[in-house]
Design a protein around this motif. Structure first.
Motif, mmCIF file in Angstrom:
data_model
loop_
_atom_site.group_PDB
_atom_site.id
_atom_site.type_symbol
_atom_site.label_atom_id
_atom_site.label_comp_id
_atom_site.label_asym_id
_atom_site.label_seq_id
_atom_site.Cartn_x
_atom_site.Cartn_y
_atom_site.Cartn_z
ATOM 1 N N MET A 267 0.833 -1.113 -0.005
ATOM 2 C CA MET A 267 0.043 0.071 0.055
ATOM 3 C C MET A 267 0.667 1.392 0.080
ATOM 4 O O MET A 267 0.406 2.216 -0.662
ATOM 5 C CB MET A 267 -1.021 -0.047 1.108
ATOM 6 N N LEU B 87 -0.206 3.479 -3.149
ATOM 7 C CA LEU B 87 -1.194 4.467 -2.756
ATOM 8 C C LEU B 87 -0.457 5.617 -2.089
ATOM 9 O O LEU B 87 -1.004 6.765 -2.566
ATOM 10 C CB LEU B 87 -2.075 4.045 -1.663
ATOM 11 N N SER C 48 -4.882 -6.268 -4.483
ATOM 12 C CA SER C 48 -5.306 -6.529 -3.196
ATOM 13 C C SER C 48 -3.919 -6.554 -2.379
ATOM 14 O O SER C 48 -3.461 -6.896 -1.355
ATOM 15 C CB SER C 48 -5.353 -8.152 -2.811
ATOM 16 N N GLY D 141 -4.020 -8.139 0.963
ATOM 17 C CA GLY D 141 -4.934 -7.482 1.829
ATOM 18 C C GLY D 141 -6.318 -8.247 2.014
ATOM 19 O O GLY D 141 -6.085 -9.330 1.570
ATOM 20 N N VAL E 33 -10.932 1.409 -4.962
ATOM 21 C CA VAL E 33 -10.083 1.895 -3.972
ATOM 22 C C VAL E 33 -10.520 3.194 -4.046
ATOM 23 O O VAL E 33 -10.130 3.818 -2.729
ATOM 24 C CB VAL E 33 -8.661 1.509 -4.672
ATOM 25 N N GLU F 287 -12.910 3.727 -1.374
ATOM 26 C CA GLU F 287 -12.542 3.619 -0.034
ATOM 27 C C GLU F 287 -11.765 4.727 0.368
ATOM 28 O O GLU F 287 -11.867 5.230 1.636
ATOM 29 C CB GLU F 287 -11.490 2.222 0.053
ATOM 30 N N PHE F 288 -11.031 5.501 -0.670
ATOM 31 C CA PHE F 288 -10.284 6.566 -0.162
ATOM 32 C C PHE F 288 -11.427 7.718 0.281
ATOM 33 O O PHE F 288 -11.497 8.375 1.117
ATOM 34 C CB PHE F 288 -9.715 7.283 -1.460
ATOM 35 N N SER G 149 -7.312 -2.927 5.787
ATOM 36 C CA SER G 149 -7.959 -2.605 4.392
ATOM 37 C C SER G 149 -7.576 -1.251 3.889
ATOM 38 O O SER G 149 -6.584 -0.320 4.593
ATOM 39 C CB SER G 149 -9.455 -2.272 4.688
ATOM 40 N N VAL G 150 -7.684 -0.871 2.514
ATOM 41 C CA VAL G 150 -7.410 0.646 1.815
ATOM 42 C C VAL G 150 -7.980 1.478 2.962
ATOM 43 O O VAL G 150 -7.396 2.623 2.959
ATOM 44 C CB VAL G 150 -7.854 0.426 0.761
ATOM 45 N N ARG G 151 -9.348 1.456 3.199
ATOM 46 C CA ARG G 151 -9.907 2.291 3.907
ATOM 47 C C ARG G 151 -8.989 2.674 5.099
ATOM 48 O O ARG G 151 -8.850 3.844 5.565
ATOM 49 C CB ARG G 151 -11.312 2.237 4.287
ATOM 50 N N PHE H 161 -6.090 1.994 5.831
ATOM 51 C CA PHE H 161 -4.857 2.696 5.830
ATOM 52 C C PHE H 161 -4.862 4.026 5.388
ATOM 53 O O PHE H 161 -3.785 4.804 6.055
ATOM 54 C CB PHE H 161 -4.093 2.032 4.563
ATOM 55 N N VAL H 162 -5.895 4.452 4.613
ATOM 56 C CA VAL H 162 -5.906 5.907 4.151
ATOM 57 C C VAL H 162 -6.217 6.709 5.663
ATOM 58 O O VAL H 162 -5.750 7.841 5.590
ATOM 59 C CB VAL H 162 -6.903 6.128 3.194
#
Length: 312
Positions: free
Chosen positions: A156, A160, A183, A213, A222, A225-226, A290-292, A294-295
Motif C-alpha cells: 500500500m 497508494l 489486493s 490485503g 479503491v 475506499e479513499f 483495508s485500504v480505508r 490505511f488511508v
C-alpha cells in the motif's frame, strides 16, 4: 524454544528503511515480545539512533561487503533478509545466504515478492528486480538453508502513497493501472507475519506464505475506499504508462526502480495483481488492514492542499 530460553539475537537486515519499512517494524515487534534483536543498517544516522533507543543492537555495514555480513550474522540463529529495490539485490542476497550457511543459521526468513509465484525457468518479467527475487529464491532453495519464503503482493505504501499529491490537490488517484484489480497489503501486516514466524520458526521451515490485503478490487473501488476514509469524493483517473515513467525519471528515480515500477503497472493493467490469500489472518489471528483503514491512518498525507500552496 520460548523467547525466555532463546538468548541469541535475531538479525533483521534493512532495519533502517524510511517509508513503511518492514525491517524496522519487525525489529520493533520482536523487541516488544522480549527478544534480542540485531538490526543491520547501511548508514549510521538518526534512524539507527532510534533503533538503539528502542533497545536493538545496531550493526552498521553494507551487505555487499562479506566481512560486514559476517559481523551481522555471527552469533545469530534466526534472521530476516529484507532489502529495498536495488540493482545489487541479488549479490546481497547471495552474500547473506553463503554467510548464513557458514554460521549454521537455523531459520532464514526471506522477504520476497508474490510475483515470483508466476515465474519459472522460461518466464520471468521485464523487471530486473523481480527477476532477481526469483533467482534469489532458487539459490536459497539449492542452499539447503532452513528457509521460509514470505511473498507479499504490492505494498500500500508504494501503490497508494505515491498518489498523495494528486489526491491532496485534485481529489484524484492518477495511476496507469487500467481496470485491473489488486489486493495491496500494508507493510505493517507483512511485518506482523514475519515477527510471528521468527518468534517460533520451527513449524514454518520450508513453507511459502503469500500475503495480501483483505480484498481484491479495481481502482474505482479503491477510490471509493479513499472517499469513505477522507469524507470527500476521490475519483480514479487512468493515465498512460509512458507519462508515469517520464514523471519518475524527471524526479530522479534510478532506471532500475523506474523499470520495476513500470513493470508492476503493466502487470496491474493485465490484471496480474488480482490475488487473494488469507495467510495473514491465518498466521497472526488478525485480518490485514483495508485500504480505508490505511488511508485513515495516513490521512495527513492526503489532506487537501490548494495547487498554489503546493507550489510554494
Amino acid at each position: 524454544m520460548s523467547k525466555a530460553q532463546h538468548e541469541l539475537p535475531i538479525l533483521v537486515t534493512g532495519a533502517a528503511g524510511r517509508i513503511g519499512s518492514v525491517g524496522r517494524s519487525v525489529t520493533e515487534l520482536l523487541l516488544a515480545r522480549g527478544f534480542r534483536v540485531r538490526a543491520q543498517v547501511r548508514v549510521d544516522d538518526e534512524r539507527a539512533t532510534r533503533l538503539r533507543a528502542l533497545g536493538a543492537e545496531v550493526v552498521v555495514g553494507d551487505l555487499l561487503d562479506l566481512m560486514a555480513v559476517h559481523r551481522a550474522i555471527e552469533g545469530c540463529e534466526r534472521l530476516c533478509f529484507a532489502m529495498s529495490v536495488a540493482p545489487t539485490y541479488l549479490e546481497a542476497a547471495v552474500n547473506v545466504a553463503v554467510v548464513a550457511k557458514h554460521h549454521g543459521v537455523k531459520a532464514f526468513v526471506n522477504l520476497s515478492q508474490m510475483t515470483v509465484n508466476e515465474m519459472d525457468i522460461f518466464n520471468t518479467t521485464p523487471s530486473p528486480q523481480q527477476k532477481q527475487h526469483w533467482l534469489a529464491e532458487q539459490i536459497l532453495s539449492w542452499s539447503g538453508l532452513p528457509v521460509v519464503e514470505v511473498r507479499p503482493t504490492a505494498f500500500m505504501e508504494g501503490l497508494l502513497l505515491q498518489t498523495a499529491k494528486a489526491v491532496s490537490m485534485q481529489n484524484k488517484i492518477m495511476a496507469p493501472f487500467g481496470k485491473g484489480k489488486n489486493s495491496a497489503i500494508a507493510a505493517a501486516d507483512v511485518a506482523r507475519v514475519i515477527a510471528e514466524i521468527l518468534s517460533e520458526p520451527a513449524e514454518h521451515i520450508g513453507q511459502t506464505y503469500h500475503l495480501t490485503g483483505p480484498v481484491s478490487q479495481d481502482m474505482d473501488a479503491v477510490a471509493r475506499e479513499f472517499s469513505a476514509a477522507l469524507d470527500r469524493t476521490i475519483s480514479y483517473v487512468n493515465v498512460p504508462l509512458e507519462v508515469m515513467k517520464g514523471q519518475l525519471a524527471a524526479f530522479g528515480m534510478p532506471q532500475h526502480v523506474v523499470a520495476h515500477v513500470a513493470t508492476m503497472a503493466g502487470l496491474h493493467q493485465d490484471n496480474r495483481y488480482d490475488r487473494f490469500s488469507n495467510d495473514v489472518e491465518r498466521l497472526t489471528g488478525i485480518r490485514p488492514m483495508s485500504v480505508r483503514e490505511f488511508v485513515q491512518k495516513n490521512a495527513h498525507a492526503f489532506a487537501p492542499v490548494a495547487p498554489s500552496s503546493a507550489a510554494e
